[in-house]
Structures are given as C-alpha cells and as structure tokens.
Scaffold this active site. Structure first.
Site, mmCIF file in Angstrom:
data_model
loop_
_atom_site.group_PDB
_atom_site.id
_atom_site.type_symbol
_atom_site.label_atom_id
_atom_site.label_comp_id
_atom_site.label_asym_id
_atom_site.label_seq_id
_atom_site.Cartn_x
_atom_site.Cartn_y
_atom_site.Cartn_z
ATOM 1 N N ASN A 61 0.850 -1.256 0.146
ATOM 2 C CA ASN A 61 -0.034 0.038 -0.006
ATOM 3 C C ASN A 61 1.063 1.333 -0.047
ATOM 4 O O ASN A 61 1.615 1.574 0.942
ATOM 5 C CB ASN A 61 -0.807 -0.059 1.232
ATOM 6 C CG ASN A 61 -1.911 1.202 1.499
ATOM 7 O OD1 ASN A 61 -1.589 2.211 0.304
ATOM 8 N ND2 ASN A 61 -2.347 1.290 2.645
ATOM 9 N N HIS A 153 -9.631 1.171 5.634
ATOM 10 C CA HIS A 153 -8.164 1.364 6.042
ATOM 11 C C HIS A 153 -8.239 2.372 7.141
ATOM 12 O O HIS A 153 -9.144 3.121 7.228
ATOM 13 C CB HIS A 153 -7.344 1.982 5.099
ATOM 14 C CG HIS A 153 -6.019 1.901 5.538
ATOM 15 N ND1 HIS A 153 -5.202 2.665 6.387
ATOM 16 C CD2 HIS A 153 -5.006 1.150 5.088
ATOM 17 C CE1 HIS A 153 -4.083 2.385 6.782
ATOM 18 N NE2 HIS A 153 -3.733 1.287 6.093
ATOM 19 N N GLU A 155 -6.610 4.898 8.238
ATOM 20 C CA GLU A 155 -6.364 6.203 7.715
ATOM 21 C C GLU A 155 -7.637 6.850 7.188
ATOM 22 O O GLU A 155 -7.933 8.008 7.313
ATOM 23 C CB GLU A 155 -5.178 6.350 7.035
ATOM 24 C CG GLU A 155 -4.127 6.045 7.612
ATOM 25 C CD GLU A 155 -2.891 5.444 6.927
ATOM 26 O OE1 GLU A 155 -2.906 5.466 5.919
ATOM 27 O OE2 GLU A 155 -1.771 4.958 7.730
ATOM 28 N N GLU A 225 -4.872 -4.999 10.695
ATOM 29 C CA GLU A 225 -3.737 -3.804 11.147
ATOM 30 C C GLU A 225 -4.363 -3.032 12.314
ATOM 31 O O GLU A 225 -5.118 -2.329 12.343
ATOM 32 C CB GLU A 225 -4.029 -2.678 9.951
ATOM 33 C CG GLU A 225 -3.751 -3.525 8.556
ATOM 34 C CD GLU A 225 -3.289 -2.256 7.540
ATOM 35 O OE1 GLU A 225 -2.113 -2.591 6.823
ATOM 36 O OE2 GLU A 225 -3.960 -1.204 7.330
ATOM 37 N N GLY A 231 3.043 2.597 10.717
ATOM 38 C CA GLY A 231 4.330 3.657 10.742
ATOM 39 C C GLY A 231 4.684 3.822 11.815
ATOM 40 O O GLY A 231 5.489 5.014 11.842
HETATM 41 P P1 13P Z 1 3.504 0.472 7.621
HETATM 42 O O1 13P Z 1 3.673 -0.885 7.026
HETATM 43 O O2 13P Z 1 3.855 1.790 7.101
HETATM 44 O O3 13P Z 1 3.233 0.538 9.342
HETATM 45 O O4 13P Z 1 1.699 0.791 7.236
HETATM 46 C C1 13P Z 1 0.735 -0.347 7.039
HETATM 47 C C2 13P Z 1 -0.438 0.061 6.529
HETATM 48 O O5 13P Z 1 -1.077 0.581 6.892
HETATM 49 C C3 13P Z 1 -0.749 -0.882 5.209
HETATM 50 O O6 13P Z 1 -1.828 -0.598 4.831
#
Ligand code: 13P
Length: 309
Positions: A61, A153, A155, A225, A231
């Site tokens: 992603n 997601h 976010e 997740e 992140g």
């Molecule tokens: P990271 O691998 O940067 O932690 O992000 C995970 C993510 O949100 C993938 O959709």
C-alpha cells in the site's frame, strides 16, 4: 477418506509429545475450545490444511506517496525483481499486489503488464456512477485493471470519517463490480489498553460482513492492522497477532461456516519490514502481509515477499 471433523485436546497433546510444532486442521474440522487453549499453552500452531499450498498474499500500500515518475520506477523495479531473469528471490510462494495512488494506477498497470503482479486501489466511492463529483466507482477501478480495493483502512476511518456503514457500502460496491475487497480492521492504542481489541475486531468484522452471502464473503480478504502499529515501528507480539487473526476467522466460521473460514485470507499489517515479515507470515492464521512504508522500497518489499517459509 473422510476428514476428521473434531480436533480435541488429545490431538494437540499428541503433537506436543512427538515434539511437533504444528497441527494441521482439515477444512471443515471443528477445534474444541479446550484444544485451542492447549495449543496456545503448549506452543502448537493450529494450521489450516492447505495454508502451506496457498501463496502468501504480499500487498504493497503506497498510500499518498510519489510522483508519476517515481510510481513508474518503483513498479518497474518490483516487476523486474519479481519476474525478471535475475537471481532467484527466495521460494517465490507469494502473490504480489501493488496499491498505488489512484492517479498512478494506469501507469503502474502498464509497468506490470505481462507480470503476475496484481493491482489494487486504496479506496473507492460508496456511491455508484453519476452526479458524484470526485467519486471513483468500483466499476471504474475494475475497468482499469484493478483486482483488489482496500476498504476501511484506518487512515480512511480516522482522517476521512469512513464509519462502519460507509465501509460496508464500499465493500458491497467492490463485490458487485467483481473486485476483491481488502477489508482493514484493527484497534487503536486506547482500545488495546482498555482490553477492547477483540470487541473492536468483532464489531468491525461483523458490520462489514453483515448480509453477505457465503459466496461473497469468500471473496473478501481481511487485513488485521492494529492502528498503533501503523507507521510506528511497533508491532504486536506474535501471540497477540495470532490471537487477533484467529478471532477474525472464528467470527467468519460462526457466520458463514467452516468452509468459508478455512478458505479465508487474513493478512497482518502494521510496521511489516524485511526483519519481521517471516515471523508474521509463519503464524498459523496469517495468510499474508499488507505492507505500507516498506513497500516504497523495491528491494525491501521483494525481500518481504520472498520471506514465506
Ligand atoms: P506501515 O507498514 O507503514 O506500518 O503501514 C501499514 C499500513 O497501513 C498498510 O496498509
């Protein structure tokens, strides 16, 4: 020969006594709660039969990163490394997909032409086509070559207000257009600290799957997740990650039956990197990885994809 239908504590103990680390659970078999507890206590992984034959899904992603030229270059590097005639990169038992920013999907599609690497979108509109300025429909995504689409997601949930009903609507739109939705679920740090992880996963999973047929449910990929792991470089313990992914499969088993749960694809996402990917991918309930930051570096993403044991 008919497959054994019930896995009991004795089955787990026998594996342990023989020094084994994993017990294969045939599709459709029921694992008693005592057997599940014993497996956890004795460190015996309950591996769905067939998991080893299925390729691990390794999805990148890219989020909102990169220019058109950078997207093209990254896609070419991944394609070349994965499918090129260079040195073999691990056992190659993974199936890859890239999720570029929407405006770069067509260019990435060209870069991936003729390879086995699939394309996905990071989001889609919960509305259909027509007078919805700015909307991108599931049909448009399918038309430009997307196989997958992320829905829910964290976010999107946090920054754009995608609530469970919007996530469910997007998931249905994706299914209706022939896409394979990748439903993202996961708890925040506050929810984890309040011991609400399982309740959150249950709520998000059931809200999204509500009203689907077993045939539709079987086409949905779920990505666990934990929001606090995205992140941050932080990751859950392997046993917490396994518990969370197993619980998602349990919800699917209760709602749609053991066949759907046995075939379900549940990914782990959140600070997946070259150093930790193999450990997550080896978990009994883990069918792949959803990679964010590390998917922006071709070499690291390829190392992750080569990792499944
Ligand atoms: P990271 O691998 O940067 O932690 O992000 C995970 C993510 O949100 C993938 O959709």
């Amino acid at each position: 020969m008919t497959a054994k239908r019930l896995i009991t504590i004795t089955d787990v103990e026998v594996v342990r006594e023989k020094g084994g680390a994993a017990l294969e659970v045939p599709s459709g078999a029921i694992v008693t709660p005592l057997a599940r507890d014993a497996a956890r206590r004795l460190g015996v992984a309950l591996a769905p039969a067939g998991k080893r034959e299925r390729p691990a899904l390794v999805f990148g992603n890219w989020k909102a990163n990169g220019t058109l030229a950078q997207a093209r270059r990254l896609a070419r590097e991944v394609a070349l490394g994965w499918c090129g005639s260079g040195a073999p990169l691990g056992p190659r038992r993974a199936a890859l997909a890239l999720f570029p920013p929407l405006v770069h999907v067509a260019a990435v599609s060209e870069a991936l032409a003729g390879t086995s690497i699939a394309l996905g979108a990071q989001d889609l509109s919960e509305k259909g086509g027509g007078a919805f300025t700015g909307g991108v429909t599931a049909e448009m995504l399918a038309d430009i070559g997307c196989r997958y689409a992320l829905v829910g997601h964290s976010e999107r949930r946090r920054e754009f207000g995608d609530a469970d009903d919007v996530v469910a609507a997007k998931l249905r739109r994706a299914l209706a257009a022939g896409l394979e939705p990748v439903l993202c679920v996961g708890e925040t740090l506050e929810e984890r600290d309040a011991a609400r992880t399982h309740a959150v996963l249950r709520g998000q999973t059931l809200a999204a799957f509500d009203g689907l047929s077993a045939e539709q449910a079987a086409r949905v990929v779920v990505a666990y997740e934990p929001v606090w792991a995205i992140g941050t470089g932080l990751t859950p313990s392997l046993s917490d990650a396994e518990d969370a992914m197993a619980s998602i499969k349990d919800h699917l088993a209760r709602k749609f039956g053991d066949e759907v749960a046995g075939g379900a694809r549940v990914l782990y996402g959140g600070s997946v990197a070259a150093e930790n990917a193999a450990r997550f991918l080896a978990l009994a309930s883990c069918d792949g990885a959803l990679v964010g930051g590390a998917s922006l570096k071709a070499r690291e993403f390829l190392t992750i994809a080569g990792a499944p044991a």
